[in-house]
Design a protein around this motif. Structure first.
Motif, mmCIF file in Angstrom:
data_model
loop_
_atom_site.group_PDB
_atom_site.id
_atom_site.type_symbol
_atom_site.label_atom_id
_atom_site.label_comp_id
_atom_site.label_asym_id
_atom_site.label_seq_id
_atom_site.Cartn_x
_atom_site.Cartn_y
_atom_site.Cartn_z
ATOM 1 N N PHE A 1 0.851 -1.197 0.000
ATOM 2 C CA PHE A 1 0.000 0.000 0.000
ATOM 3 C C PHE A 1 0.883 1.243 0.000
ATOM 4 C CE2 PHE A 1 -2.562 -3.353 1.853
ATOM 5 C CZ PHE A 1 -3.801 -3.175 1.262
ATOM 6 N N ALA B 1 0.807 4.123 -1.296
ATOM 7 C CA ALA B 1 0.193 5.445 -1.172
ATOM 8 C C ALA B 1 -0.406 5.681 0.212
ATOM 9 C CB ALA B 1 -0.884 5.627 -2.234
ATOM 10 N N SER B 2 -0.366 4.680 1.082
ATOM 11 C CA SER B 2 -1.012 4.780 2.393
ATOM 12 C C SER B 2 -0.051 4.412 3.514
ATOM 13 C CB SER B 2 -2.252 3.868 2.435
ATOM 14 O OG SER B 2 -3.158 4.186 1.411
ATOM 15 N N LEU C 1 -9.251 3.493 10.278
ATOM 16 C CA LEU C 1 -8.014 3.413 9.501
ATOM 17 C C LEU C 1 -8.120 2.351 8.404
ATOM 18 C CD1 LEU C 1 -5.459 3.708 12.428
ATOM 19 C CD2 LEU C 1 -5.763 5.370 10.573
ATOM 20 N N ARG D 1 -9.969 3.788 5.536
ATOM 21 C CA ARG D 1 -9.110 4.708 4.789
ATOM 22 C C ARG D 1 -8.121 3.948 3.918
ATOM 23 N NH1 ARG D 1 -6.223 8.513 8.887
ATOM 24 N NH2 ARG D 1 -5.123 9.043 6.950
ATOM 25 N N LEU D 2 -7.709 2.786 4.369
ATOM 26 C CA LEU D 2 -6.702 2.016 3.642
ATOM 27 C C LEU D 2 -7.237 1.486 2.318
ATOM 28 C CD1 LEU D 2 -3.788 0.775 3.918
ATOM 29 C CD2 LEU D 2 -4.922 -1.260 4.845
ATOM 30 N N THR E 1 -8.366 -6.053 -0.774
ATOM 31 C CA THR E 1 -7.675 -5.244 -1.780
ATOM 32 C C THR E 1 -6.959 -6.117 -2.798
ATOM 33 O OG1 THR E 1 -7.393 -3.288 -0.400
ATOM 34 C CG2 THR E 1 -5.762 -3.624 -2.116
ATOM 35 N N ASP F 1 1.347 6.150 5.865
ATOM 36 C CA ASP F 1 1.011 6.696 7.184
ATOM 37 C C ASP F 1 -0.106 5.891 7.847
ATOM 38 O OD1 ASP F 1 2.894 8.647 6.790
ATOM 39 O OD2 ASP F 1 1.451 10.207 6.220
ATOM 40 N N VAL F 2 -1.093 5.490 7.063
ATOM 41 C CA VAL F 2 -2.192 4.692 7.615
ATOM 42 C C VAL F 2 -1.672 3.345 8.097
ATOM 43 C CG1 VAL F 2 -4.370 3.528 7.055
ATOM 44 C CG2 VAL F 2 -3.933 5.839 6.206
#
Length: 494
Positions: free
Chosen positions: A123, A125-126, A153, A156-157, A291, A128-129
């Motif tokens: 992931f 692009a994520s 969270l 958001r992921l 995902t 921080d999450v």
């Protein structure tokens, strides 16, 4: 290069990004090598483990070695498919060093460093999450608010806009009537979801400790109801496939509509602090899998599919054989779905423990007013056989998959969760008149015959593995390689 003792050999890798893009130069070099090798058959292997090139390469090396042993004289090229997926290292897998798994088990319910790095890479692009999720699992704060934060969270992921083209790959229903393609586990009360997954982990352990052999039950249409088990009814479909005699867990017996705010969790489920966070770890694994399931469809459709068509055009006469395991089975199946109807570029496809709905190939979805499975049209795009290998010992697909794939607002009707959201790799293709059922020994003895589509029960060999995945990764067997060679007709002169 050519080895007279072993036939013509070419080996390569096609690597795709999450959108299915591939480096054109690397793609074309592999195709050129295949053409120059004189290979008659090309085996393309896709799986869902790509934590790093070494792990992915070890899977390919082990399975391709079994293929060489099964067909030592064949003029066979081999291509591995790389794509952004990962596995949590606490899962048992024969090709992964035991010390890596031990480190992951010791860290539970937190993530070990290697798994955390793989999650960040999966992931990008994520980041921080992912770091916040890892921090919560490491600290495991008391109180429901922390679990609520964990659920936020996770959303958001993985959440996508409904207009995002990737959203259509969340379901294996061609004409899905639902406007929402995200599973209910993302939106229900997080503590209840974590409690249910904690309970499922306990039942997975009990299933591994119990007998590995679960005899198949084949339900066929008849005038009466004598041969109908409590797992399905003839009202669902006139043709039902092989079924395990009992559900793996009482959790799968839930019926009726699946909605948010209370659809998960009740007094049966563990409520202790440690148990809830253990369930949170499994929830993260399943949400990540959501995902990867969706991503496999994207990569197969927009990545591997066009590359296979290009290979067929540039190397006329070559026979392409697809082998997919887990999420990789979904990837290769969607690659076939994307072929032109008259291309016939793919000569055969073998799916090992496929992480697909068992209604993916259905002529008519039993629980919908209209439409069939998303892959029903694949048969018209295959020049040869389609084989689905399933094992009742696969806990990932028999227990965790049905719990994780329930959709918001959908219903398990009268038949239970495992019937509605069951997986192809646990009980074979369902509700398709094209498929017949056979066990592995009989298949190796008698072959396909005149059949194009077969469910093959491999429970006798695909049986070893610890929870939560069980036998899902237990696919390095000579008999399975022999099956691929037999189905593909590799080494056979015709």
């Amino acid at each position: 290069m050519t080895d007279p003792a072993r036939g013509a050999v070419a080996e390569g890798v096609w690597e795709f990004d999450p959108q299915g893009a591939v480096d054109p130069g690397a793609r074309d070099r592999v195709i050129s090598d295949i053409g120059h090798s004189g290979a008659r058959d090309v085996v393309v292997l896709a799986h869902g483990w790509n934590n790093d090139p070494g792990v992915a390469g070890e899977f390919d090396a082990r399975f391709f070695a079994l293929l060489r042993e099964a067909a030592p004289e064949a003029r066979m090229a081999r291509v591995g498919v790389r794509w952004p997926a990962m596995r949590f290292l606490d899962e048992s897998a024969p090709h992964v060093p035991e010390e890596q798994r031990r480190a992951a088990l010791d860290a539970l319910p937190a993530l070990d460093a290697a798994t955390a790095r793989a999650l960040v890479d999966a992931f990008p692009a994520s980041g921080d999450v992912v770091h916040e999720l890892c921090d919560l699992l490491a600290r495991r704060p008391a109180g429901g608010l922390a679990l609520d934060d964990f659920g936020t969270l996770l959303r958001r992921l993985v959440e996508l806009r409904l207009t995002d083209a990737r959203a259509e790959f969340a379901s294996d229903a061609e004409d899905d009537l639902l406007p929402q393609h995200d599973p209910v586990m993302l939106f229900d009360d997080t503590a209840g979801v974590c409690g249910e997954f904690a309970a499922a982990l306990d039942e997975a352990r009990e299933a591994v400790e119990a007998t590995h052999h679960r005899p198949e039950r084949i339900e066929r249409h008849s005038e009466g109801d004598a041969d109908v088990s409590h797992h399905g009814t003839h009202a669902e479909s006139a043709v039902l496939g092989p079924r395990a005699p009992d559900a793996l867990s009482s959790l799968l017996d839930q019926k009726g509509p699946v909605q948010t705010a209370g659809g998960f969790g009740d007094e049966r489920f563990a409520t202790g602090h440690d148990e809830l966070w253990r369930g949170a770890h499994e929830l993260l694994r399943q949400v990540a899998g959501h995902t990867f399931r969706r991503r496999a469809g994207v990569v197969g459709t927009y990545g591997l599919g066009p590359v296979l068509a290009l290979l067929a055009r540039n190397v006329p006469g070559v026979r392409i054989h697809l082998v997919g395991h887990g999420f990789g089975a979904r990837l290769v199946a969607y690659a076939v779905r994307n072929q032109a109807e008259d291309s016939r570029a793919v000569a055969s496809m073998v799916l090992l423990q496929p992480a697909l709905s068992h209604f993916a190939f259905a002529d008519h979805m039993p629980h919908q007013m209209r439409g069939g499975g998303a892959l029903a049209g694949c048969l018209e795009r295959l020049a040869g056989p389609l084989v689905c290998c399933y094992s009742h010992n696969d806990l990932e697909l028999g227990l965790m998959h049905p719990l994780a794939t329930r959709m918001i607002g959908d219903s398990a009707s009268l038949s239970g969760i495992d019937r509605k959201w069951g997986a192809l790799g646990h009980d074979g293709a369902q509700a398709s008149a094209s498929f017949t059922a056979i066990d592995l020994a009989e298949m190796l003895r008698s072959g396909m015959g005149e059949r194009q589509c077969v469910n093959v029960d491999v429970s006798e060999v695909v049986r070893e593995g610890d929870p939560p995945a069980g036998a899902h990764n237990d696919v390095f067997h000579p008999d399975l390689a022999r099956l691929v060679v037999q189905v593909a007709g590799i080494g056979r002169e015709d």
